[in-house]
Write a protein that holds these residues in place. Sequence first.
Motif, PDB file in Angstrom:
ATOM      1  N   SER A  27       0.943  -1.119   0.141  1.00 19.45           N
ATOM      2  CA  SER A  27       0.066  -0.054   0.065  1.00 19.45           C
ATOM      3  C   SER A  27       0.855   1.296  -0.015  1.00 19.45           C
ATOM      4  O   SER A  27       1.814   1.269   0.938  1.00 19.45           O
ATOM      5  N   ASP A  83      -2.208  -1.182  -4.483  1.00 13.90           N
ATOM      6  CA  ASP A  83      -3.795  -1.218  -4.038  1.00 13.90           C
ATOM      7  C   ASP A  83      -4.725  -0.840  -5.172  1.00 13.90           C
ATOM      8  O   ASP A  83      -4.672   0.367  -5.541  1.00 13.90           O
ATOM      9  N   ASP A  84      -5.255  -1.611  -6.102  1.00 12.73           N
ATOM     10  CA  ASP A  84      -5.899  -1.215  -7.030  1.00 12.73           C
ATOM     11  C   ASP A  84      -7.064  -0.133  -6.864  1.00 12.73           C
ATOM     12  O   ASP A  84      -7.344   0.654  -7.673  1.00 12.73           O
ATOM     13  N   SER A  85      -7.591  -0.385  -5.497  1.00 16.20           N
ATOM     14  CA  SER A  85      -8.713   0.940  -5.207  1.00 16.20           C
ATOM     15  C   SER A  85      -8.039   2.161  -5.335  1.00 16.20           C
ATOM     16  O   SER A  85      -8.698   3.199  -5.202  1.00 16.20           O
ATOM     17  N   ARG A 144      -5.533   2.967 -14.788  1.00 19.06           N
ATOM     18  CA  ARG A 144      -6.650   1.806 -14.869  1.00 19.06           C
ATOM     19  C   ARG A 144      -6.560   1.180 -16.296  1.00 19.06           C
ATOM     20  O   ARG A 144      -7.277   0.518 -16.572  1.00 19.06           O
TER      21      ARG A 144
END
Length: 401
Positions: free
Chosen positions: A97, A101-103, A110
């Motif tokens: 992180s 962390d894709d979020s 993306r």
Amino acid sequence: MKRLPATISLLVISTFSSSVLASSQYTTCLPTPLLSSPIPTCPLESDGSFWSPTPWCPTPSDGYESGPPDCIFTTPHIRNQGLSVITFPPLAAALISPALDDSLVPPPFRRFNTSAEKWKIAPLPNRGLGLVATGNFKQHETIMVGFPVLIVRLEFINGDRYSAKNKRRMLDVAVGNLPEETRREVEGLARIVDVLRTNGFGIEIAGEGHLALFLAGSRVNHNCRPNAFWRWVPSKMAMEVVALRGIGKGEEVAHSYAPLGYTHEQRKAVLQPWGFQCQCALCAAPAREREAADDRRDRILEIYQTLGKAAELGSVERVDQLVREAMMLIEKEELQPQLVEYYAHFARAYIELNELKKAGVFIQRADEMWLLYGGEEHENVDGMSELWKQFAEAVSEMEDD
């Protein structure tokens, strides 16, 4: 192919805190892939649940000297392609992180799939595979955003803590842990050790050098007068390939493996490890043209060194003259990315002569160039802050007088 940034002398950036190295918790890992030894104790910064399969760490019986082990960490679904890492456990923990962390990855980063991209990997005459534009790109337009599928600590590759056999075994396991499609693409490049040495990009994690393999990015070939450059975004683990100038449909996208500004012989020396002789337009030009280009590049460096002693030049007019000459030569040699350093250097010269209006102009330009060629997380954020501070102090002193 192994790239140290060519748009500027160095673009190896780290925003991860080295303090993560100070805290170490312990849990267990799966048996080492090197020997059929009992389950070893593996130093991890977390419970390891982020990684799947469970990380693998070698033991001293596997033949490496004392000290923290390089372990194998894999997350199979990140960025729709997976990622394997061979590094010290605290450094792997530093990646989780926010970088993995894709979020937390904003929309511009993306682009995990390439179906809508305006480029393709295609065979090129006498150049193997390369990246070719299937549409037009404007100057400074982002061509692709890539993410690494394999990251390996540099000293794991170059050091002698592990035998060549054990390095190959660990690399085979790391690649084997990746999703099938990604694994096939990596294995299609060449032997993994060779792929990393020739196709890996140099990055840093908490100050430690690593090689990162980007599948599409590794297909961007070399040109001494490139039409593209790359930016590393450490907080997103993202590599951006950006158009240095306008690129037309059907044109190969290329960047320089050698630092921009090098002479012909200097470039040959840098490119020697790749085992090819560059035949770009600059290198294949008649000897007289190459020599003229080398003279201009030597002169740019000479001006840089002269401006480092601005007080000895005696006048602002002489600095003005050298600045104009340097900018003309940079334009002639298509070395615009070097302006990140030259603009700052011009500013320092003007500060030295108390010509603060011109100094401020060039500091602002340097800031803009760093953001363009290095991104918001560029390597010289602290350096530019220090330069602005130096400028503010000079202005304050002048006002006091």
